[in-house]
Design an enzyme around this catalytic site. Structure first.
Site, PDB file in Angstrom:
ATOM      1  N   ASP B 259     -27.036 -19.355  -6.000  1.00  0.00           N
ATOM      2  CA  ASP B 259     -27.959 -18.384  -6.494  1.00  0.00           C
ATOM      3  C   ASP B 259     -28.490 -17.906  -5.313  1.00  0.00           C
ATOM      4  OD1 ASP B 259     -30.100 -17.147  -7.357  1.00  0.00           O
ATOM      5  OD2 ASP B 259     -30.979 -18.778  -8.550  1.00  0.00           O
ATOM      6  N   ALA B 290     -24.547  -8.608  -5.950  1.00  0.00           N
ATOM      7  CA  ALA B 290     -25.221  -9.035  -7.094  1.00  0.00           C
ATOM      8  C   ALA B 290     -26.447  -8.284  -7.681  1.00  0.00           C
ATOM      9  CB  ALA B 290     -25.466 -10.874  -6.697  1.00  0.00           C
ATOM     10  N   LYS B 296     -36.955  -2.611 -20.102  1.00  0.00           N
ATOM     11  CA  LYS B 296     -37.976  -2.534 -21.156  1.00  0.00           C
ATOM     12  C   LYS B 296     -38.648  -1.304 -20.727  1.00  0.00           C
ATOM     13  CE  LYS B 296     -37.911  -6.247 -23.965  1.00  0.00           C
ATOM     14  NZ  LYS B 296     -37.764  -6.114 -25.195  1.00  0.00           N
ATOM     15  N   LEU B 298     -41.925   0.583 -19.588  1.00  0.00           N
ATOM     16  CA  LEU B 298     -42.958  -0.267 -18.910  1.00  0.00           C
ATOM     17  C   LEU B 298     -44.007  -0.736 -19.732  1.00  0.00           C
ATOM     18  CD1 LEU B 298     -43.387   2.212 -15.789  1.00  0.00           C
ATOM     19  CD2 LEU B 298     -43.266  -0.067 -15.692  1.00  0.00           C
ATOM     20  N   ASN B 300     -43.934  -2.439 -22.212  1.00  0.00           N
ATOM     21  CA  ASN B 300     -43.260  -3.818 -22.466  1.00  0.00           C
ATOM     22  C   ASN B 300     -42.925  -4.882 -21.469  1.00  0.00           C
ATOM     23  OD1 ASN B 300     -43.838  -3.085 -25.376  1.00  0.00           O
ATOM     24  ND2 ASN B 300     -41.588  -2.003 -25.189  1.00  0.00           N
ATOM     25  N   TYR B 356     -35.811  -1.929 -12.351  1.00  0.00           N
ATOM     26  CA  TYR B 356     -34.380  -1.572 -11.652  1.00  0.00           C
ATOM     27  C   TYR B 356     -34.128  -0.552 -10.693  1.00  0.00           C
ATOM     28  CZ  TYR B 356     -29.149  -1.253 -11.738  1.00  0.00           C
ATOM     29  OH  TYR B 356     -27.848  -1.020 -11.449  1.00  0.00           O
ATOM     30  N   LYS B 360     -33.292  -0.444  -6.721  1.00  0.00           N
ATOM     31  CA  LYS B 360     -32.013   0.357  -6.380  1.00  0.00           C
ATOM     32  C   LYS B 360     -32.767   1.390  -5.452  1.00  0.00           C
ATOM     33  CE  LYS B 360     -29.064  -2.258  -8.291  1.00  0.00           C
ATOM     34  NZ  LYS B 360     -28.170  -2.841  -7.584  1.00  0.00           N
TER      35      LYS B 360
END
Lengths: 425, 450
Positions: B259, B290, B296, B298, B300, B356, B360
């Site tokens: 991990d 990875a 979702k 924002l 939520n 995300y 990124k």
């Protein structure tokens, strides 16, 4: 005897163990063993490489699997010119395959090899009755149709009932659990002590999983990522609430402190120490020595206490004491087996009368016993247990530091026991 | 594939689709394969960089046709690529040179043909800067106008660059490896250490670590590295171990179940490398592939969803890199290559992907700063930003939405995981020493974030 060559444990791999009839219900011994070999190959970069030999075995075995291990090698990522052999010594199988390879390495007959074991209680062979079998064989031998019909006419309805394998001693007719129940009672092992050992096993195994201890010992299989029998949330209260399953209504043995039928496979990579170094492979621990022993349960000996005898002989040969080990791995066939074994070593009478020793072997520190859990929590796919124990212990010893010793003790059906000493490299 | 989707890609479906303006996507030229037709060049201001580089690659060249007369000239046979050396251009009137060579090429390029423009990375003066940026506008437009899988890309070159330093980039652009890279521009510099030789197996016996390589794009990255000669260390979470083992065994590599968010992840990668390949072994390539999504809106998104994505996609590599750079056995070697995965979602932002996008876009920031920090050790740091790539993950997007994503780029199709992997292979190449701090979009010139 000091051999010129050292067989070392490079590492291991196993599938997660699951309860029979569970996630691996459709997987055969061959599937499971192949998966264990493939995970080992990936961990150590063995794809396409020829090893000197793979020894493997299963306790519950189909007759079609006469060459189980060789077939698993052919289906694996290993070079297909890697030879293989099947061995079997009941629950001692897994450790015996490791010793077989280690001995060949020590003798110079091999530089590298794998000791492996597998069992699928889900895929256990169902056999036909003797009557049906004889009739079918006679029909097969018949030369004419009338002869064939005559042979088949001997089949009676009761011949058609299938016979499932049972964990029963052929010479006593008693199940292993009933044998152990007698041992548990005669050694005065309490229900509370057995439940406590089972609880510790679950707690230790759960902690090991949480700490990532199995990251380089287990490869997920069929979507299973952890041992399925593990109950991280079990408690003394829950274990105490279970009904006895062996030893009658007053028995102390329950499903909680006895191992369940389990599916799984395990493999251990071994190599000659300098060969491992030259081939960019780690060395965790070396196999120091091993001993197999048997008792006569048909005359009343405790069926699963043969390891107590084996350890006494092994320690004497090595000039070691029972307390000389950093860790102990005593296979938990039943909690009672482990506790009776410990009691036997502490008993002046047993050690004197049965082992011929002037004084008892003594006690071990319980904190050094089965520190990452054992069969009560992980489950016990018969021939896979040895590989599970050897790989985990080798890693534990290596972490402890060079020279740390560990003792492995595994009881087996037929009144046998296999024990071994490992030492961290 | 859904029923609707199967219908669209069936023969009668294609007929209807074409009427609707959804032409059948071109099958792109891929792999280490040069164009079939001639490579033609045009040096607009006397630079010899393009011809020097192509000579090093052993690619025969012709002169590009120019539209100078009354009738625009036409190529008698389709050409494979047009390489325009626009270095030295300083005046707006000189842009006419691009028009003159591009006009015949636009209809003369073969399917999956190439336009490559070389320009100066650093210029002085207002007009020269306008020209420099103007080239980018031309490149992007050419990418959009070309048909049948042909692409156009622009390389900004540092002043002292040599053909050897540009060779890996030119090779990548001309070959099928850059199939899904279109309308992009990036900079190639002069590295402190000389670039490695070009080779068909540039990673031979080098160690490449790929995180998240049990499946999808990660497995393809590991595959390309192995094809190029590398010993691959395939890393993924223990739960993905079965698939990971299959990838490692197929590629003759080793599997490391780990991990990457674990505190000691960097130490464990180094320990694995040292234990399997020797104390002297060093990692040549580290690919931080990875990644996870926890999409979702924002409105939520809770702290857990937010944190997990940033932890896996960005924080983990920030912790792992310094550990592997501290000189320990099994760590990164000098002249190593570090590659991260950004995303067009990071560059453009994407509804429902704030976490995300943060991770990124963060990768882009990290790569640029990090490249400068390790430049003197000869280490490069780069990222790819995939657009719509056909993976198990994107297969879960509803069909109509997916088809829209596929079509909204200049190549009219989704990319293949191999396209991302090949771009990473270009970064990993020892010959790509001059490529650092760059983020290359592998998106077929997607409209998103362009």
């Amino acid at each position: 005897m000091k051999l010129p060559r050292s067989a070392v444990i490079v590492g291991g791999n196993r599938t997660p163990f699951v309860k029979a009839g569970g996630a691996y219900a459709q997987a055969s011994n061959l599937d499971l063993l192949t998966a264990a070999l493939d995970g080992l190959a990936a961990r150590f970069g063995l794809a396409g490489r020829r090893l000197d030999e793979v020894a493997g075995g299963a306790v519950l075995k189909h007759s079609a699997d006469f060459n189980l291990t060789r077939e698993a090698v052919l289906g694996s990522a290993l070079d297909p010119t890697t030879p293989a052999v099947d061995l079997q010594q009941a629950c001692g199988t897994g450790l015996e395959t490791v010793l077989y390879v280690a001995n060949k390495i020590a003798l110079g007959q091999a530089d590298s090899g794998i000791g492996a074991g597998v069992d699928s209680a889900s895929d256990a062979p169902i056999t036909v009755t003797d009557g049906l079998r004889r009739a079918l064989l006679a029909a097969n031998r018949a030369k004419t149709l009338p002869q064939r019909l005559e042979a088949l006419a001997r089949i009676r309805p009761h011949h058609l009932l299938p016979i499932a394998p049972q964990v029963v001693e052929p010479r006593t007719g008693l199940s292993m659990g009933e044998h152990q129940a007698a041992t548990t009672a005669s050694w005065g092992i309490t229900r509370a002590a057995q439940d406590e050992l089972a609880l510790t096993s679950h707690q230790n195994l759960a902690a090991a999983w949480d700490a990532g201890f199995f990251d380089d010992l287990v490869t997920a299989y069929h979507g299973v990522t952890r041992d399925g029998l593990l109950r991280a949330d079990t408690s003394a209260e829950k274990l105490a609430a279970l009904k006895p399953v062996f030893g009658g209504a007053e028995g102390t043995m329950t499903a909680g402190n006895s191992t369940a039928l389990t599916d799984g496979a395990a493999a251990v990579l071994l190599a000659e120490q300098s060969w491992a170094k030259a081939n960019g492979l780690p060395a965790l621990a070396r196999i120091v020595d091993a001993q197999v022993a048997a008792i006569d349960h048909t005359s009343g000996d405790d069926l699963l206490l043969a390891p107590a005898h084996a350890v006494a002989r092994l320690l004497e040969r090595q000039g070691m004491q029972l307390g000389d080990f950093a860790f102990y791995e005593i296979h938990e066939a039943f909690a009672g087996t482990v506790l009776a074994t410990l009691a036997a070593w502490e008993s002046a009478q047993f050690c004197s009368d049965r082992l011929g020793l002037a004084k008892p072997l003594g006690s071990i520190e319980r904190a050094k016993l089965n520190v990452h859990g054992s069969s009560l929590a992980a489950g016990h796919p018969f021939a896979a247990t040895g590989g599970r124990i050897v790989a985990s212990l080798a890693k534990t010893l290596h972490t402890e530091g060079s020279g740390a010793r560990g003792l492995v003790s595994i009881c087996a059906a037929g009144g046998q026991g296999v024990v071994a000493i490992l030492e961290a490299v | 594939m859904s029923v609707l989707e199967q219908l669209l890609y069936s023969a009668p479906g294609q007929l209807v689709a074409e009427k609707l303006g959804l032409p059948e996507p071109e099958v792109l030229r891929r792999g280490r394969k040069l164009p079939a037709g001639a490579v033609v060049t045009a040096a607009l201001a006397g630079s010899t960089l393009a011809t020097d580089t192509l000579a090093l690659l052993g690619v025969p060249i012709d002169s590009a046709l120019r539209d100078d007369g009354a009738e625009p000239p036409a190529y008698p046979e389709r050409i494979g690529a047009l390489v325009i050396d626009a270095r030295g251009l300083r005046q707006l009137v000189e842009l006419e040179g691009l028009r003159a060579v591009l006009r015949p090429a636009m209809k003369g390029l073969e399917a999956s043909g190439r336009v490559v423009v070389l320009a100066d990375a650093e210029v002085e003066g207002l007009e020269a800067n306008a020209v420099r940026q103007g080239l980018d506008g031309i490149n992007r437009t050419v990418g959009k106008e070309l048909r049948h899988g042909a692409t156009s890309n622009l390389i900004y070159c540092s002043p002292s660059i040599t053909g050897a330093e540009l060779a890996s980039t030119m090779s990548f652009l001309l070959e099928g490896r850059s199939a899904f890279v279109d309308g992009q521009s990036w900079t190639v510099g002069s590295p402190l250490t000389p670039p490695g030789e070009l080779a068909t197996r540039p990673l031979l016996d080098r160690i490449v670590v790929v995180t998240g390589s049990a499946r999808g794009i990660g497995a393809r990255i590991a595959g390309v590295a192995a094809r190029d000669g590398a010993k691959v260390v395939c890393v993924d979470v223990p739960a993905a171990g079965e698939a990971l083992a299959a990838v490692a065994n197929r590629l003759g590599g080793t599997a490391l179940q780990l991990d990457i968010t674990a505190a000691e992840a960097g130490e464990r990668i180094a320990a694995h490398v040292a234990s399997r390949y020797g104390e002297q072994a060093r990692i040549h390539g580290l690919v931080h592939n990875a990644g996870i999504t926890r999409d979702k809106l924002l409105a939520n998104t809770d702290a857990a969803r937010w944190g997990q994505v940033i932890e896996v996609n960005l924080a983990a590599q920030l912790r792992i890199n310094p550990v592997l750079l501290d000189g320990r056995p099994g760590g990164l070697g000098d002249d190593a290559r570090i590659v991260s995965i950004a995303s067009t979602s990071g560059i453009a932002g994407n509804r429902g992907q704030a976490n995300y996008a943060a991770s990124k876009a963060g990768v882009v920031g990290l790569v640029r700063a990090f490249a400068a920090e390790v430049a003197e050790r000869g280490i490069t740091v780069n990222a790819v930003a995939p657009g719509f790539i056909e993976t198990d993950m994107t297969a879960k997007i509803p069909f109509v939405q997916r088809e829209v994503f596929r079509r909204t780029n200049s190549l009219g199709q989704g990319g293949d995981p191999i396209d991302v992997a090949e771009t990473i292979g270009y970064f990993l190449d020892p010959a790509s020493a001059g490529v650092s701090g760059q983020v290359i979009r592998v998106c077929g010139q997607n409209l998103v974030g362009a």
